[in-house]
Design a protein around this motif. Structure first.
Motif, PDB file in Angstrom:
ATOM      1  N   ILE A   1      10.061  -7.479  -1.984  1.00  0.00           N
ATOM      2  CA  ILE A   1       9.444  -5.929  -2.119  1.00  0.00           C
ATOM      3  C   ILE A   1      10.370  -5.524  -3.466  1.00  0.00           C
ATOM      4  O   ILE A   1      11.622  -5.530  -3.097  1.00  0.00           O
ATOM      5  N   ASN A   2       9.653  -4.953  -4.099  1.00  0.00           N
ATOM      6  CA  ASN A   2      10.102  -4.549  -5.356  1.00  0.00           C
ATOM      7  C   ASN A   2       9.696  -3.073  -5.657  1.00  0.00           C
ATOM      8  O   ASN A   2       8.519  -2.767  -5.969  1.00  0.00           O
ATOM      9  N   ALA A   3      10.666  -2.326  -6.067  1.00  0.00           N
ATOM     10  CA  ALA A   3      10.277  -0.806  -6.591  1.00  0.00           C
ATOM     11  C   ALA A   3      11.060  -0.674  -7.789  1.00  0.00           C
ATOM     12  O   ALA A   3      12.303  -0.838  -7.957  1.00  0.00           O
ATOM     13  N   ASP A   4      10.294  -0.505  -8.983  1.00  0.00           N
ATOM     14  CA  ASP A   4      10.795  -0.385 -10.218  1.00  0.00           C
ATOM     15  C   ASP A   4      10.469   0.870 -10.943  1.00  0.00           C
ATOM     16  O   ASP A   4       9.200   1.026 -11.226  1.00  0.00           O
ATOM     17  N   ALA A   5      11.286   1.736 -11.208  1.00  0.00           N
ATOM     18  CA  ALA A   5      11.066   3.353 -11.547  1.00  0.00           C
ATOM     19  C   ALA A   5      11.059   3.347 -13.268  1.00  0.00           C
ATOM     20  O   ALA A   5      10.847   4.283 -13.621  1.00  0.00           O
ATOM     21  N   ASN A   6      11.194   2.043 -13.762  1.00  0.00           N
ATOM     22  CA  ASN A   6      11.298   2.332 -15.283  1.00  0.00           C
ATOM     23  C   ASN A   6      10.121   2.585 -15.717  1.00  0.00           C
ATOM     24  O   ASN A   6       8.986   2.206 -15.374  1.00  0.00           O
ATOM     25  N   GLY A   7      10.213   3.460 -16.659  1.00  0.00           N
ATOM     26  CA  GLY A   7       9.024   4.095 -17.571  1.00  0.00           C
ATOM     27  C   GLY A   7       8.563   5.263 -16.753  1.00  0.00           C
ATOM     28  O   GLY A   7       7.478   6.145 -17.407  1.00  0.00           O
ATOM     29  N   GLY A   8       8.921   5.767 -15.682  1.00  0.00           N
ATOM     30  CA  GLY A   8       8.111   6.831 -14.846  1.00  0.00           C
ATOM     31  C   GLY A   8       9.302   7.860 -15.042  1.00  0.00           C
ATOM     32  O   GLY A   8      10.416   8.158 -15.612  1.00  0.00           O
ATOM     33  N   THR A   9       9.024   8.876 -14.236  1.00  0.00           N
ATOM     34  CA  THR A   9       9.474  10.451 -14.303  1.00  0.00           C
ATOM     35  C   THR A   9       9.901  10.731 -12.828  1.00  0.00           C
ATOM     36  O   THR A   9      10.860  11.535 -12.642  1.00  0.00           O
ATOM     37  N   GLY A  10       9.272  10.024 -11.879  1.00  0.00           N
ATOM     38  CA  GLY A  10       9.507  10.589 -10.432  1.00  0.00           C
ATOM     39  C   GLY A  10       9.669   9.289  -9.499  1.00  0.00           C
ATOM     40  O   GLY A  10      10.582   8.524  -9.963  1.00  0.00           O
ATOM     41  N   THR A  11       9.385   9.340  -8.392  1.00  0.00           N
ATOM     42  CA  THR A  11       9.563   8.348  -7.385  1.00  0.00           C
ATOM     43  C   THR A  11       8.652   7.182  -7.322  1.00  0.00           C
ATOM     44  O   THR A  11       7.515   7.250  -7.386  1.00  0.00           O
ATOM     45  N   THR A  12       9.293   6.031  -7.279  1.00  0.00           N
ATOM     46  CA  THR A  12       8.487   4.789  -7.149  1.00  0.00           C
ATOM     47  C   THR A  12       8.949   4.172  -6.073  1.00  0.00           C
ATOM     48  O   THR A  12      10.032   4.045  -5.615  1.00  0.00           O
ATOM     49  N   ALA A  13       7.928   3.790  -4.701  1.00  0.00           N
ATOM     50  CA  ALA A  13       8.335   3.514  -3.572  1.00  0.00           C
ATOM     51  C   ALA A  13       7.412   2.419  -3.031  1.00  0.00           C
ATOM     52  O   ALA A  13       6.192   2.555  -3.337  1.00  0.00           O
ATOM     53  N   ASN A  14       8.136   1.639  -1.991  1.00  0.00           N
ATOM     54  CA  ASN A  14       7.467   0.980  -0.981  1.00  0.00           C
ATOM     55  C   ASN A  14       7.746   1.270   0.474  1.00  0.00           C
ATOM     56  O   ASN A  14       9.088   1.374   0.639  1.00  0.00           O
ATOM     57  N   TYR A  15       6.683   1.576   0.911  1.00  0.00           N
ATOM     58  CA  TYR A  15       6.964   1.885   2.619  1.00  0.00           C
ATOM     59  C   TYR A  15       6.232   0.689   3.370  1.00  0.00           C
ATOM     60  O   TYR A  15       4.839   0.698   3.546  1.00  0.00           O
ATOM     61  N   VAL A  16       7.204  -0.025   3.981  1.00  0.00           N
ATOM     62  CA  VAL A  16       6.500  -1.315   4.456  1.00  0.00           C
ATOM     63  C   VAL A  16       6.896  -1.538   5.945  1.00  0.00           C
ATOM     64  O   VAL A  16       8.256  -1.245   6.159  1.00  0.00           O
ATOM     65  N   GLY A  17       5.946  -1.875   6.904  1.00  0.00           N
ATOM     66  CA  GLY A  17       6.203  -2.251   8.313  1.00  0.00           C
ATOM     67  C   GLY A  17       5.620  -3.276   8.823  1.00  0.00           C
ATOM     68  O   GLY A  17       4.806  -3.974   8.096  1.00  0.00           O
ATOM     69  N   GLY A  18       5.813  -3.494  10.148  1.00  0.00           N
ATOM     70  CA  GLY A  18       5.147  -4.694  10.450  1.00  0.00           C
ATOM     71  C   GLY A  18       5.420  -6.167  10.347  1.00  0.00           C
ATOM     72  O   GLY A  18       5.073  -6.920  10.782  1.00  0.00           O
ATOM     73  N   LEU A  19       6.801  -6.284   9.397  1.00  0.00           N
ATOM     74  CA  LEU A  19       7.212  -7.437   9.084  1.00  0.00           C
ATOM     75  C   LEU A  19       7.996  -8.132  10.221  1.00  0.00           C
ATOM     76  O   LEU A  19       8.880  -7.394  10.769  1.00  0.00           O
ATOM     77  N   THR A  20       7.657  -9.486  10.443  1.00  0.00           N
ATOM     78  CA  THR A  20       8.685 -10.259  11.024  1.00  0.00           C
ATOM     79  C   THR A  20       9.934 -10.852  10.189  1.00  0.00           C
ATOM     80  O   THR A  20      10.921 -10.154  10.612  1.00  0.00           O
ATOM     81  N   THR A  21       9.444 -11.739   9.644  1.00  0.00           N
ATOM     82  CA  THR A  21      10.729 -12.125   8.547  1.00  0.00           C
ATOM     83  C   THR A  21      10.322 -11.998   7.076  1.00  0.00           C
ATOM     84  O   THR A  21       8.897 -11.891   6.787  1.00  0.00           O
ATOM     85  N   VAL A  22      11.353 -11.868   6.192  1.00  0.00           N
ATOM     86  CA  VAL A  22      10.946 -11.918   4.850  1.00  0.00           C
ATOM     87  C   VAL A  22      11.714 -13.424   4.196  1.00  0.00           C
ATOM     88  O   VAL A  22      12.966 -13.617   4.425  1.00  0.00           O
ATOM     89  N   SER A  23      11.104 -14.239   3.556  1.00  0.00           N
ATOM     90  CA  SER A  23      11.588 -15.390   2.964  1.00  0.00           C
ATOM     91  C   SER A  23      11.152 -15.361   1.265  1.00  0.00           C
ATOM     92  O   SER A  23       9.995 -15.249   1.061  1.00  0.00           O
ATOM     93  N   VAL A  24      12.175 -15.316   0.525  1.00  0.00           N
ATOM     94  CA  VAL A  24      12.021 -15.339  -0.703  1.00  0.00           C
ATOM     95  C   VAL A  24      12.827 -16.421  -1.333  1.00  0.00           C
ATOM     96  O   VAL A  24      14.097 -16.659  -1.334  1.00  0.00           O
TER      97      VAL A  24
END
Length: 219
Positions: free
Chosen positions: A164-187
């Motif tokens: 899950i990646n939020a990258d605000a570069n190049g913007g002026t406000g909020t860059t966001a991820n709102y994520v639910g329902g996950l059991t595990t995260v493997s990267v």
């Protein structure tokens, strides 16, 4: 598509689609080209309901499961899994399951397992860039499925992996991820960065990057 770009549902240049489905949604480019399952671009909107699995794949090129670009939005209500893969180890190609860029928004509900893999390229599970937002099962506290992102092939040296990646570069406000329902995260990555949940690019309380994630298992 054999050679060229493949689209499942596409809205561009001030356009809109409303699609009610009862089955799976897939897009693939079998030889060379990008592929999008659901794409909105340049002040456009897609509303997709009733779909089961969403799968996007290309042999050579970049793939996007659900992608919103440049003041656009997608609303997707689904009941199955979401997968994105770029499979050929000889040609570079990134893969994104859910991506919003340049003041855009994705709202995805009901998705279960999310899986992203590349043979030669970067991989992103849920990626928000430049004043954009992804709501993926937002607020859901029970486990619906896992998030798995991998660039760990032997020929993919340097292929970065982000859950899950939020990258605000190049913007002026909020860059966001709102994520639910996950059991595990493997990267996982081979000789490259692998980040489960990453926020970057902000420089103030007004220009910032945010991830809010509900999980029931391990990271």
């Amino acid at each position: 598509s054999n050679i060229g770009t493949a689209y499942g549902v596409d809205a561009s240049n001030h356009s809109s689609n409303t699609v009610d489905m009862t089955g799976n949604l897939s897009a693939s480019s079998t030889t060379y080209g990008e592929a999008y399952a659901v794409r909105s671009n340049d002040n456009s909107t897609n509303i997709v309901t009733g779909t089961k699995d969403i799968e996007v794949a290309t042999a050579q090129g970049t793939v996007y499961g659900i992608d919103a670009e440049k003041d656009s939005s997608n609303t997707v209500d689904m009941t199955g899994n979401l997968s994105a893969s770029s499979t050929t180890s000889t040609t570079y190609g990134d893969a994104y399951a859910v991506r919003s860029n340049d003041n855009s928004k994705n709202t995805v509900t009901g998705t279960k397992d999310i899986e992203v893999a590349t043979a030669k390229g970067n991989a992103y599970g849920i990626d928000a860039v430049k004043d954009s937002t992804n709501n993926v099962n937002k607020g859901v506290t029970t486990g619906l499925g896992s998030l798995t992102v991998s660039t760990a092939g032997d020929n993919n040296l340097g292929g970065q992996a982000y859950g899950i990646n939020a990258d605000a570069n190049g913007g002026t406000g909020t860059t966001a991820n709102y994520v639910g329902g996950l059991t595990t995260v493997s990267v996982t990555a081979f000789d490259a960065e692998a980040r489960g949940i990453n926020a970057t690019g902000g420089d103030s309380t007004a220009h910032n990057s945010v991830n809010e994630v509900n999980m029931t298992g391990a990271l």
